[in-house]
Design an enzyme around this catalytic site. Structure first.
Site, PDB file in Angstrom:
ATOM      1  N   ASN A 160       0.867  -1.185   0.000  1.00  0.00           N
ATOM      2  CA  ASN A 160       0.000   0.000   0.000  1.00  0.00           C
ATOM      3  C   ASN A 160       0.903   1.233   0.000  1.00  0.00           C
ATOM      4  O   ASN A 160       1.475   1.581   1.030  1.00  0.00           O
ATOM      5  CB  ASN A 160      -0.886  -0.050   1.260  1.00  0.00           C
ATOM      6  CG  ASN A 160      -1.727   1.194   1.438  1.00  0.00           C
ATOM      7  OD1 ASN A 160      -1.817   2.037   0.537  1.00  0.00           O
ATOM      8  ND2 ASN A 160      -2.344   1.326   2.598  1.00  0.00           N
TER       9      ASN A 160
ATOM     10  N   LYS B 237       0.143   4.271  -0.345  1.00  0.00           N
ATOM     11  CA  LYS B 237      -0.497   5.481   0.219  1.00  0.00           C
ATOM     12  C   LYS B 237      -0.224   6.679  -0.708  1.00  0.00           C
ATOM     13  O   LYS B 237      -0.217   6.505  -1.919  1.00  0.00           O
ATOM     14  CB  LYS B 237      -0.016   5.714   1.653  1.00  0.00           C
ATOM     15  CG  LYS B 237      -0.191   4.457   2.518  1.00  0.00           C
ATOM     16  CD  LYS B 237      -0.046   4.675   3.979  1.00  0.00           C
ATOM     17  CE  LYS B 237      -0.251   3.353   4.711  1.00  0.00           C
ATOM     18  NZ  LYS B 237      -0.194   3.450   6.146  1.00  0.00           N
TER      19      LYS B 237
ATOM     20  N   HIS C 126      -9.560   0.965   4.958  1.00  0.00           N
ATOM     21  CA  HIS C 126      -8.284   1.188   5.671  1.00  0.00           C
ATOM     22  C   HIS C 126      -8.542   2.169   6.819  1.00  0.00           C
ATOM     23  O   HIS C 126      -9.349   3.089   6.678  1.00  0.00           O
ATOM     24  CB  HIS C 126      -7.247   1.754   4.694  1.00  0.00           C
ATOM     25  CG  HIS C 126      -5.883   1.793   5.293  1.00  0.00           C
ATOM     26  ND1 HIS C 126      -5.496   2.769   6.175  1.00  0.00           N
ATOM     27  CD2 HIS C 126      -4.818   0.963   5.164  1.00  0.00           C
ATOM     28  CE1 HIS C 126      -4.249   2.536   6.562  1.00  0.00           C
ATOM     29  NE2 HIS C 126      -3.815   1.437   5.968  1.00  0.00           N
TER      30      HIS C 126
ATOM     31  N   GLU D  24      -6.968   4.612   7.880  1.00  0.00           N
ATOM     32  CA  GLU D  24      -6.766   6.035   7.542  1.00  0.00           C
ATOM     33  C   GLU D  24      -7.999   6.587   6.827  1.00  0.00           C
ATOM     34  O   GLU D  24      -8.377   7.743   7.022  1.00  0.00           O
ATOM     35  CB  GLU D  24      -5.498   6.190   6.679  1.00  0.00           C
ATOM     36  CG  GLU D  24      -4.239   6.046   7.531  1.00  0.00           C
ATOM     37  CD  GLU D  24      -3.025   5.526   6.784  1.00  0.00           C
ATOM     38  OE1 GLU D  24      -2.999   5.573   5.539  1.00  0.00           O
ATOM     39  OE2 GLU D  24      -2.088   5.058   7.466  1.00  0.00           O
TER      40      GLU D  24
ATOM     41  N   GLU E 184      -5.298  -5.034  10.748  1.00  0.00           N
ATOM     42  CA  GLU E 184      -4.297  -3.984  10.947  1.00  0.00           C
ATOM     43  C   GLU E 184      -4.594  -3.232  12.249  1.00  0.00           C
ATOM     44  O   GLU E 184      -5.448  -2.333  12.262  1.00  0.00           O
ATOM     45  CB  GLU E 184      -4.340  -2.989   9.781  1.00  0.00           C
ATOM     46  CG  GLU E 184      -4.010  -3.594   8.442  1.00  0.00           C
ATOM     47  CD  GLU E 184      -3.426  -2.542   7.503  1.00  0.00           C
ATOM     48  OE1 GLU E 184      -2.316  -2.767   7.027  1.00  0.00           O
ATOM     49  OE2 GLU E 184      -4.070  -1.502   7.289  1.00  0.00           O
TER      50      GLU E 184
ATOM     51  N   GLY F 277       2.464   2.307  10.874  1.00  0.00           N
ATOM     52  CA  GLY F 277       3.443   3.381  10.750  1.00  0.00           C
ATOM     53  C   GLY F 277       4.159   3.738  12.035  1.00  0.00           C
ATOM     54  O   GLY F 277       4.822   4.773  12.127  1.00  0.00           O
TER      55      GLY F 277
ATOM     56  N   SER G  68       3.385  -2.050  10.386  1.00  0.00           N
ATOM     57  CA  SER G  68       4.833  -2.082  10.661  1.00  0.00           C
ATOM     58  C   SER G  68       5.500  -3.402  10.287  1.00  0.00           C
ATOM     59  O   SER G  68       6.424  -3.848  10.976  1.00  0.00           O
ATOM     60  CB  SER G  68       5.122  -1.727  12.126  1.00  0.00           C
ATOM     61  OG  SER G  68       4.736  -0.388  12.381  1.00  0.00           O
TER      62      SER G  68
END
Ligand code: PGA
Length: 259
Positions: A14, A16, A104, A106, A176, A182, A221
């Site tokens: 991904n 992003k 996701h 985000e 996730e 991250g 991560s």
């Protein structure tokens, strides 16, 4: 109980909001150069570039017959219409996109996507004969309060509402934990296995035997250094990788570790 069916691992990158289309082309070419046929035989590798790069990456993959699968990060759930800035599933399908990430964290947190919107998106992606990668995961507060399994099971039920057992075959779910994305922090192998078992059970309750065909990825991560360990946790069929998918060599190392 019957032995666990063998699902080919999937490693999805991904990207992003990283890499313009020139950079994307370089990364995908390098990845293809590094990826040996024997690796591609045992692991599927997908890349999910930003929208502006997709046509370029598609052309490179098809022209050079790369062993790389094209994915997208997001789409709208409507077929077309007055939705400024959005891209429809049909537009992605036309570019031979195979996998689309949906829900996701985000998108949920920064862009306010609800379970209902995620579900509409999952169904729209399936309608266009692409495979959704449905993301679920808990916040740190939810984990500390002991609510992880309940949260992810609820997200799966909501995300797959009105999806038939036939449609769920081959679908992908990515666990996730929000606190691992991250951050460099990862759950233990036992924690990953616990959540994946809970997800598989929630799928079995809803879809019976077809639940065994669903691929469960871990994301958050994942790095070359921890991939092998995380991937060998029970019921982990691959990884959704953010930061470490931006460099071809790192992403390749993760793919090899998963094969
Ligand atoms: P990360 O992102 O690998 O950079 O933690 C994972 C993701 O958001 O899918």
């Amino acid at each position: 109980m019957s032995p666990e069916p063998k699902r080919k691992p999937l490693i999805s990158g991904n990207w992003k909001m990283h890499h313009n289309h020139f950079e994307a082309l370089q990364v995908v070419q390098k990845l293809s150069y590094l990826l040996r046929t024997e690796d591609a035989d045992v692991v599927d590798v997908s890349v999910h570039p930003p929208f502006t790069d997709i046509r370029t990456v598609q052309t490179a993959i098809e022209t050079d017959k790369m062993d790389i699968i094209l994915g997208a990060q997001h789409c709208h759930f409507e077929e077309k219409g007055a939705f400024t800035g959005e891209v429809s599933p049909a537009m992605l399908a036309k570019l031979n996109v195979a996998y689309v990430i949906a829900g996701h964290s985000e998108r949920r947190e920064v862009f306010g996507e609800t379970d209902e919107m995620v579900n509409k998106k999952v169904r729209a992606i399936l309608k266009c004969e692409m495979t959704p990668i449905l993301c679920v995961g808990e916040s740190l507060e939810e984990r500390e309060a002991g609510g992880t399994e309940e949260k992810v099971a609820r997200q799966v039920r909501a995300g797959l509402a009105k999806v038939s057992a036939e449609q769920v075959a081959g679908l992908v779910i990515a666990y996730e934990p929000i606190w691992a994305i991250g951050t460099g922090r990862t759950p233990t192998v036992e924690q990953v296995a616990e959540v994946h078992t809970a997800l598989r059970n929630a799928l079995r309750q809803r879809f019976g035997g077809q639940a065994e065909t669903v691929q469960l990825l871990y994301g958050g991560s994942v790095k070359p250094e921890n991939a092998r360990q995380l991937m060998h946790a029970a019921d982990v069929d691959g990884a959704l990788v953010g930061g470490a998918s931006l460099k071809a060599a790192d992403f390749l190392a993760i793919a090899v570790a998963c094969g």
